[in-house]
Scaffold this motif. Structure first.
Motif, PDB file in Angstrom:
ATOM      1  N   VAL A  67       0.723  -1.184  -0.082  1.00  0.00           N
ATOM      2  CA  VAL A  67       0.177   0.058  -0.013  1.00  0.00           C
ATOM      3  C   VAL A  67       0.899   1.174  -0.113  1.00  0.00           C
ATOM      4  N   ASP A  68       1.933   1.263   0.978  1.00  0.00           N
ATOM      5  CA  ASP A  68       2.789   2.483   1.002  1.00  0.00           C
ATOM      6  C   ASP A  68       3.414   2.977  -0.594  1.00  0.00           C
ATOM      7  N   GLY A  69       3.808   1.935  -1.057  1.00  0.00           N
ATOM      8  CA  GLY A  69       4.204   2.042  -2.456  1.00  0.00           C
ATOM      9  C   GLY A  69       3.363   2.597  -3.466  1.00  0.00           C
ATOM     10  N   ILE A  70       2.155   1.791  -3.358  1.00  0.00           N
ATOM     11  CA  ILE A  70       1.239   2.039  -4.581  1.00  0.00           C
ATOM     12  C   ILE A  70       0.807   3.721  -4.115  1.00  0.00           C
ATOM     13  N   GLU A  71       0.506   3.984  -3.165  1.00  0.00           N
ATOM     14  CA  GLU A  71       0.086   5.331  -2.580  1.00  0.00           C
ATOM     15  C   GLU A  71       1.322   6.469  -3.039  1.00  0.00           C
ATOM     16  N   GLU A  72       2.217   5.905  -2.714  1.00  0.00           N
ATOM     17  CA  GLU A  72       3.268   7.172  -3.177  1.00  0.00           C
ATOM     18  C   GLU A  72       3.444   7.394  -4.614  1.00  0.00           C
ATOM     19  N   PHE A  73       3.471   5.964  -5.176  1.00  0.00           N
ATOM     20  CA  PHE A  73       3.330   6.363  -6.710  1.00  0.00           C
ATOM     21  C   PHE A  73       2.029   7.096  -7.412  1.00  0.00           C
ATOM     22  N   ALA A  74       1.098   6.705  -6.880  1.00  0.00           N
ATOM     23  CA  ALA A  74      -0.281   7.133  -7.327  1.00  0.00           C
ATOM     24  C   ALA A  74      -0.168   8.724  -6.868  1.00  0.00           C
ATOM     25  N   GLY A  75       0.182   9.152  -5.917  1.00  0.00           N
ATOM     26  CA  GLY A  75       0.195  10.537  -5.544  1.00  0.00           C
ATOM     27  C   GLY A  75       1.055  11.559  -6.436  1.00  0.00           C
ATOM     28  N   GLY A  76       2.136  10.951  -7.175  1.00  0.00           N
ATOM     29  CA  GLY A  76       2.798  11.659  -8.167  1.00  0.00           C
ATOM     30  C   GLY A  76       2.156  11.834  -9.503  1.00  0.00           C
ATOM     31  N   VAL A  77       1.368  10.905  -9.951  1.00  0.00           N
ATOM     32  CA  VAL A  77       1.051  10.827 -11.265  1.00  0.00           C
ATOM     33  C   VAL A  77       0.230  11.979 -11.625  1.00  0.00           C
ATOM     34  N   PRO A  78      -0.876  12.572 -10.889  1.00  0.00           N
ATOM     35  CA  PRO A  78      -1.747  13.737 -11.357  1.00  0.00           C
ATOM     36  C   PRO A  78      -0.750  14.843 -11.734  1.00  0.00           C
ATOM     37  N   ASP A  79       0.458  14.979 -11.633  1.00  0.00           N
ATOM     38  CA  ASP A  79       1.360  16.162 -11.987  1.00  0.00           C
ATOM     39  C   ASP A  79       1.605  16.036 -13.575  1.00  0.00           C
ATOM     40  N   ASP A  80       1.510  14.712 -14.222  1.00  0.00           N
ATOM     41  CA  ASP A  80       1.708  14.388 -15.401  1.00  0.00           C
ATOM     42  C   ASP A  80       0.784  13.716 -16.260  1.00  0.00           C
ATOM     43  N   ALA A  81      -0.260  13.540 -15.845  1.00  0.00           N
ATOM     44  CA  ALA A  81      -1.328  12.698 -16.263  1.00  0.00           C
ATOM     45  C   ALA A  81      -2.806  12.882 -16.084  1.00  0.00           C
ATOM     46  N   ASP A  82      -3.479  13.329 -17.201  1.00  0.00           N
ATOM     47  CA  ASP A  82      -5.202  13.687 -16.833  1.00  0.00           C
ATOM     48  C   ASP A  82      -5.691  12.553 -17.274  1.00  0.00           C
ATOM     49  N   ARG A  83      -5.275  11.421 -17.664  1.00  0.00           N
ATOM     50  CA  ARG A  83      -6.135  10.267 -18.043  1.00  0.00           C
ATOM     51  C   ARG A  83      -5.232   9.009 -17.712  1.00  0.00           C
ATOM     52  N   VAL A  84      -5.741   7.949 -17.046  1.00  0.00           N
ATOM     53  CA  VAL A  84      -5.094   6.623 -17.229  1.00  0.00           C
ATOM     54  C   VAL A  84      -5.922   5.745 -17.812  1.00  0.00           C
ATOM     55  N   VAL A  85      -5.474   5.032 -18.862  1.00  0.00           N
ATOM     56  CA  VAL A  85      -5.778   4.063 -19.750  1.00  0.00           C
ATOM     57  C   VAL A  85      -5.282   2.707 -19.488  1.00  0.00           C
TER      58      VAL A  85
END
Length: 554
Positions: A67-85
């Motif tokens: 969970v820690d690793g997933i949350e850390e990764f997901a927290g940085g994605v909105p900076d450069d992604a508007d859509r997850v496919v």
């Protein structure tokens, strides 16, 4: 004492005595403790890998190491992604789809789009709506060898490579350790690889990285989801008698209802959790539909009056508190008064979905014991894959595929009449549409399914190919032989090439439809294949008109 879990109540009518008997026998046999101990003898005298190595989902609610690793990764994605496919099939894609449909994407987080179709129109539609420089592609495959997933990956890798010098930074892999996808992801320098547990089958993987990574990417509180699931796991623990175990009580009801002829398990869900139906559909169909038996899940159909249902239904009503549409509780009371068994599940809020994921998994696994089958294998899925591959080869399947076109309405009516004349009591109809799910064809097919149900008093399911091959396809081929199947195909455009593969998406979906048709025919299933000619909506209208006409004549 277990934390509060979603309430469940049973109004089983004539099934009550046999369900209570099943629970009493399970208590005598110590069924609950043995399941938690992974005792394969609950399902098979022989110790086979697909039993002993497929019960890892029992531990998932309390397994929070990733969970820690997933949350850390997901927290940085909105900076450069508007859509997850998300590119995946079956168990790799259905839970993420439920999460997006149920929770939506939180403010500031990207939306999630699931692409699990090889129809060229579906691929084009996702491409047209995606800014490649602001998208993250999640490639989800347990084995790493799924042809649909790899084909979709190759297409979007090629598209991203055209606009980026670092295409790997836009890709994430969810896969088992040592899979071909893991090797591919390392070779192409993917942004991240998340390992999924080998001892959890795809349809039981909603609480693995297959579900949790997409959930975190749209801003869900995955700790809360796991906490609700853990509360249900505790309530279903090894020390809880079967008669008080929320999952085993559901299992006994589902299994005994099927043995009594009520094998059409019909989910009626309130609007915000309606997507749950597609997830549980796979869980039930692929787990139980084998060895000449099976439970037919019916999800997503509008609730009808009691006169449109035969006595082969078991209803499960799942609703969030205060959300049910007006009139639905009264309609369910009417069904119950007419003799239909009804199970009611009440969720306090959306995160109670985590509890229902676990309850359903344990219940369906235990229902397999009632039916005398192994709920963790899928022995009849590979045949359609093999035939699809053969259909796409230079030598082909050999001979011609028997089909009738909508541009010959006289012949079509005759073929529909002969096909429908084989309908027997206890049957169901499966509409298999190798068409894009989105767009005007969807409502037309939904309407056709409901009208056919109402006219024939027969359960009607609707699946889109090739998506349903990874969901209900096992049931169609390995189940009780009580299905009538209507395969609907169009003329997919040939122009969308799958890079690195030597074929187009049009060729792929044509091969998959042909392979599935041959697989069903080879199992002596009653299947009719219809080719839509010209305008798709107009052709579907022709099919509906003629189909309803032959039901009126019967």
């Amino acid at each position: 004492m277990a934390a509060e879990i979603p309430a469940i109540s049973f109004a089983l009518g004539g099934l009550t005595e046999r369900v209570n008997g099943r629970l009493a026998s399970w208590d005598a046999d110590r069924y609950g403790p043995r399941m938690w101990a992974k005792d394969h003898r609950l399902w098979s005298a022989a110790e086979i890998p697909e039993l002993t190595n497929r019960l890892g989902w029992l531990r998932l609610p309390r397994e929070t190491g990733q969970v820690d690793g997933i949350e850390e990764f997901a927290g940085g994605v909105p900076d450069d992604a508007d859509r997850v496919v998300l590119l995946g099939m079956g168990g790799s894609s259905l839970a993420p789809e439920v999460y997006q449909a149920t929770f939506g994407n939180a403010e500031g987080y990207p939306e999630l789009v699931v692409l699990d179709s090889t129809h060229p129109e579906a691929v084009r539609a996702v491409r047209a709506g995606t800014d490649l420089e602001r998208a993250l592609f999640v490639i989800a495959s347990k084995s790493g060898g799924t042809i649909e997933t790899l084909s979709l990956f190759r297409y979007f890798w090629d598209q991203v490579s055209a606009v980026s010098d670092d295409p790997g930074s836009r890709f994430v892999a969810l896969t088992d350790p040592g899979s071909g996808l893991e090797a591919l992801a390392r070779e192409r320098d993917f942004r991240r690889i998340f390992a999924t547990p080998p001892d959890v089958g795809g349809r039981y993987s909603a609480l693995t990285a297959f579900g949790l990574v997409p959930a975190a990417l749209i801003g869900m509180d995955i700790r809360q989801l796991l906490a609700r699931s853990a509360a249900m796991a505790e309530a279903c623990g090894p020390d809880v008698p079967a008669s008080h175990n929320p999952a085993l009580r559901l299992a006994a009801a589902i299994g005994e209802a099927a043995l009594a002829g009520r094998d059409k398990l019909t989910y009626v869900c309130s609007p915000s959790v309606a997507a749950f139906g597609a997830w549980v559909e796979q869980l039930v169909a692929e787990s139980t539909g084998k060895n000449g038996t099976g439970i037919v899940p019916v999800a997503g159909e509008p609730l009808g009056g009691h006169r449109v249902y035969a006595d082969d239904r078991l209803f499960v009503h799942m609703a969030v508190v205060g959300e049910d549409p007006a009139g639905r509780p009264a309609a369910l009371e009417t069904l119950q008064a007419a003799g239909h068994p009804v199970i009611r599940v009440t969720l306090g809020d959306l995160y109670d979905l985590g509890a229902e994921l676990f309850r359903s998994e344990m219940a369906v696994a235990a229902a397999g014991s009632v039916l005398g089958i192994n709920p963790f294998d899928q022995p009849d899925v590979q045949i359609a894959k093999d035939l699809a591959k053969k259909a796409m080869s230079p030598e082909g399947l050999g001979g011609t595929i028997d089909e009738v076109s909508t541009d010959d309405p006289r012949t079509l009516r005759d073929r529909l009449s002969r096909w429908f004349a084989t309908l027997r009591s206890g049957d169901y109809v499966g509409i298999h549409a190798y068409l894009p799910m989105a767009g005007p064809a969807g409502p037309a097919l939904d309407r056709m399914a409901v009208r056919l149900r109402d006219r024939s008093r027969t359960a009607v399911t609707l699946g889109y190919g090739p998506r349903f091959l990874h969901s209900t396809g096992q049931l169609h081929k390995g189940g009780g032989g009580n299905g009538l199947f209507l395969q609907i195909v169009d003329y997919p455009s040939p122009g969308v090439v799958v890079p690195e593969a030597g074929f187009t998406f049009g060729k792929l979906i044509e091969g998959q439809a042909a392979g599935d048709f041959q697989a069903l025919s080879g199992r002596d299933r009653r299947v009719l294949r219809i080719r839509l000619a010209g305008d798709r909506l107009g052709a579907l209208g022709t099919v509906e008109e003629l189909l309803l006409g032959v039901t009126a004549d019967r």
